[in-house]
Each structure stands twice: as structure tokens, then as C-alpha cells.
Design an enzyme around this catalytic site. Structure first.
Site, PDB file in Angstrom:
ATOM      1  N   LYS A   1       0.840  -1.203   0.000  1.00 52.83           N
ATOM      2  CA  LYS A   1       0.000   0.000   0.000  1.00 52.83           C
ATOM      3  C   LYS A   1       0.878   1.256   0.000  1.00 52.83           C
ATOM      4  O   LYS A   1       0.599   2.223  -0.714  1.00 52.83           O
ATOM      5  CB  LYS A   1      -0.953  -0.020   1.209  1.00 52.83           C
ATOM      6  CG  LYS A   1      -2.024  -1.081   1.041  1.00 52.83           C
ATOM      7  CD  LYS A   1      -2.850  -1.343   2.288  1.00 52.83           C
ATOM      8  CE  LYS A   1      -3.738  -2.576   2.029  1.00 52.83           C
ATOM      9  NZ  LYS A   1      -4.580  -2.941   3.167  1.00 52.83           N
TER      10      LYS A   1
ATOM     11  N   GLN B   1      -4.950  -1.946   9.269  1.00 51.46           N
ATOM     12  CA  GLN B   1      -4.734  -3.237   8.627  1.00 51.46           C
ATOM     13  C   GLN B   1      -5.285  -4.361   9.512  1.00 51.46           C
ATOM     14  O   GLN B   1      -4.950  -4.453  10.685  1.00 51.46           O
ATOM     15  CB  GLN B   1      -3.224  -3.432   8.376  1.00 51.46           C
ATOM     16  CG  GLN B   1      -2.887  -4.684   7.599  1.00 51.46           C
ATOM     17  CD  GLN B   1      -3.429  -4.661   6.174  1.00 51.46           C
ATOM     18  OE1 GLN B   1      -3.336  -3.647   5.470  1.00 51.46           O
ATOM     19  NE2 GLN B   1      -4.006  -5.768   5.738  1.00 51.46           N
TER      20      GLN B   1
ATOM     21  N   ASP C   1     -11.199   2.156   3.233  1.00 47.42           N
ATOM     22  CA  ASP C   1     -11.463   0.714   3.094  1.00 47.42           C
ATOM     23  C   ASP C   1     -12.961   0.452   2.929  1.00 47.42           C
ATOM     24  O   ASP C   1     -13.361  -0.645   2.542  1.00 47.42           O
ATOM     25  CB  ASP C   1     -10.963  -0.038   4.339  1.00 47.42           C
ATOM     26  CG  ASP C   1      -9.590  -0.677   4.122  1.00 47.42           C
ATOM     27  OD1 ASP C   1      -9.175  -0.803   2.963  1.00 47.42           O
ATOM     28  OD2 ASP C   1      -8.943  -1.037   5.133  1.00 47.42           O
TER      29      ASP C   1
END
Ligand code: NAP
Length: 315
Positions: free
Chosen positions: A59, A103, A126
């Protein structure tokens, strides 16, 4: 050994991911030139899970490629939920942070739901926050989870008309299955969702023109699950290392995969049996090289979108 002819056209993720990243890069550049503003993504990682470390590295690398500033906050495994919530609150409050993600998975003992709920929905790139899940369910999406969003881009890129298709999604997770079904519904597919309690899975999936497998079980979807000529999207990412399993999954291509196992200790396989699906399906995403490549590209797109929405009045 399976020696059937390969029929399915591969739906490769690489050209789609490259195009998305190039579009994001050009828009970021334009934002910097015209307004002196560079979007920023903050990625929070807790503990030392090696897979999470790789995902976060990817990322950060993708952010660099497209010109998005990124901050990686690596927190110790021992952090408690209250301290983690404080970190999220301070990132929520920072005006220079546009996108914020934590995460997953988090170490045991930390309630993931409470952490996701604490993220400002305007920075939730997300798309996991209940506000964003709710918006999607109501047909008014803002931030949508990156993997299903990438699958829609892949279908569009390949000129596949989703409207009216019988679509079947196997899996109902918050990250893939549910948002995938919502997106397909929004695009006028007739959608069925299957899960671990579905009776006679193959009878249901065989009716699908478009089959999405997001299960987490290596090669579970076989020939009997697939309608001849169907479009099959394989979201799964599973590691296999047993020789017999590799042979059963890869047929003629097994030797190449066994070389990978010898080098790395495992090879990646999706939730679809690639040798069987290739002989029946009309189109099939490869693993690796399919859906996986799109997820990070869509994260970049969501981060740019967050910056545009947050700074709308200022830019
Ligand atoms: P998950 O949260 O574990 O959900 C799996 C889903 O599959 C559940 O809904 C489960 O049903 C269903 N399921 C399990 N066994 C089944 C069976 N025998 N028959 C039918 N349904 C079954 O997994 P996930 O996060 O959605 O991920 C799914 C897969 O995609 C994993 O391999 C993961 O690594 C991969 N993935 C890839 C990407 C990418 O970028 N390529 C991104 C995310 C995930 P219940 O709800 O009844 O338990």
C-alpha cells in the site's frame, strides 16, 4: 491428471490496475499543480503479522507510485484498545490526513468492530465503517470496499454487461461477499448470495452467468459448480504446498507450480479449481494476477476520492 483443453479467456488484473493507477497519478499531479495539495493516506498496523506487513508495504509502495503521501504507523502487539483508539482519534482530527485504514486482522483481544467504528467515515477508504456499508446497502455508495469495487472495474474494462445477469456470490463477509452482492445489485444483476449453510451449493452456483467466489477454501469451486461459458471471478488467496493437492488443482500446469512450491514453500491458489474451471468457464480470473492486483489500485482511487470530497470547498 487433467488434460482437458483450456477454454476460458483469462481476465487479467494487471492492465486494469495499471490504468487505474495512471488515472489516479494524473489527477493527484493535477491537484498538486493547481492547488498545492497532495492527498495523504495513513495506514495503521498493529503487531508483527508477516502477511499484514507485506500488505502494508504494498500500500505504501502504490501510494509512492501515484504520488499520494503515505504515513505508516506501526504499533506494538502489546498496545491496548484504548491507546489504539487514541491514535485513531488523533488521525481523524488531522486535517492533512485524507484516508485512514487499520490493517486487519488485529491481535487477539482487540475488538476489530470497535476500532473500525472509530474511524471517521469521511476518511474510511477501506469502506468498512457501518455508515459506508449502510450507504452502499441503500444504493448511495460513497466509500466501497476495494476488492469488490476492483471487480466491477475489471468487468467494465472487459466490456462485460452486468445488467440482467444471474450473478452468484459465494461468501458473505463484510470485506468482499456482501459489498460485492450490493454492487452487482446496483448494476442490475439478479443476485444470489451463498455461504457455508447453503444447501447443494453446486445446484445454486450452476445457475449463474457470473460467479464470484470469496470463500477462503482452496479450489472449492469445481467443474460441477460452473455453468458452461460462465464468467468466473476468483477472489480467494490460499497457500497450498502438498504435491497431490497441487496436481489436483493445476492439472497440466502442476509442474510449474511445484517448482514454485520448491522455491517458496507454497503456491497461491484461489477458491476456484483452476484446471477444472478453465475447461468449463467462458472467462476466468487467474490467481495470482487477477483480482488481487486491483485491490490496492482501488485503495489509491478511494484515497484520492476522500481528498477530493474533504477538500471540495477549499480546492
Ligand atoms: P471470510 O470472512 O472468511 O468469509 C468467507 C465466506 O465464505 C463466509 O461468508 C463463509 O460462510 C463462506 N464459506 C466458507 N466455507 C464455505 C463453503 N464450504 N461453502 C460456501 N460458503 C462458504 O473471508 P473473506 O475475507 O471474504 O475472504 C475470502 C477469500 O478472499 C480468502 O481467500 C481471502 O484471502 C481472499 N481475499 C482476497 C482479496 C484480494 O485482494 N484478492 C481481498 C480480500 C480477501 P459463513 O458466513 O456462513 O461462515
Amino acid at each position: 491428471m487433467i488434460t482437458e483443453k483450456i477454454k476460458a479467456r483469462p481476465l487479467d488484473g494487471a492492465p486494469v490496475a495499471a490504468r487505474i493507477k495512471e488515472e489516479v497519478r494524473a489527477e493527484v499531479e493535477q491537484m498538486v499543480q493547481a492547488h498545492g495539495y497532495r492527498p495523504c493516506l495513513a495506514v495503521v498496523r498493529v503487531g508483527e503479522d508477516p502477511a499484514s506487513a507485506v500488505y502494508v508495504r504494498n500500500k505504501v509502495k502504490a501510494s509512492e507510485e501515484v504520488g499520494i503521501r503515505s504515513e505508516h504507523l506501526a504499533l506494538p502487539e502489546t498496545i491496548d484498545a484504548a491507546e489504539l483508539l487514541d491514535q485513531i482519534k488523533s488521525l481523524n482530527a488531522r486535517d492533512d490526513v485524507d484516508g485512514l485504514l487499520v490493517q486487519l486482522p488485529l491481535p487477539r483481544g482487540i475488538d476489530e468492530t470497535a476500532i473500525i467504528d472509530a474511524i471517521n467515515p469521511e476518511k474510511d477508504v477501506d469502506g468498512f465503517h457501518p455508515v459506508n456499508a449502510g450507504r452502499l446497502a441503500m444504493g448511495r455508495p460513497v466509500f466501497v470496499p476495494c476488492t469488490p469495487l476492483g471487480i466491477i472495474e475489471l468487468l467494465d474494462y472487459n466490456g462485460i454487461d452486468i445488467r440482467g445477469l444471474n450473478a452468484c456470490v459465494v461468501g458473505r463477509s463484510q470485506i468482499v461477499g456482501r459489498p460485492m452482492a450490493q454492487l452487482l445489485l446496483q448494476r442490475d444483476a439478479t443476485v444470489t448470495i451463498c455461504h457455508s449453510r447453503t444447501r447443494d451449493l453446486a445446484a445454486v452456483t450452476r445457475g449463474a452467468d457470473l460467479l464470484v467466489a470469496a470463500i477462503g477454501r482452496a479450489g472449492l469451486i469445481g467443474r460441477e459448480h460452473i455453468k458452461p461459458g460462465a464468467i468466473v471471478i476468483d477472489v480467494g488467496m490460499n497457500k497450498v504446498s502438498e504435491e497431490n493437492e497441487v496436481r489436483a488443482l493445476f492439472g497440466d500446469a502442476a509442474e510449474k507450480r511445484l517448482d514454485v512450491v520448491a522455491k517458496r514453500g507454497y503456491t497461491l491458489v484461489g477458491d476456484v479449481n483452476p484446471a477444472e474451471a478453465a475447461a468449463v468457464a467462458g472467462m476466468l480470473t487467474p490467481v495470482p494476477g487477477g483480482v488481487g492486483l486491483l485491490t490496492v489500485a482501488m485503495l489509491m482511487k478511494n484515497t484520492l476520492k476522500a481528498a477530493k470530497l474533504r477538500k471540495r470547498s477549499a480546492l
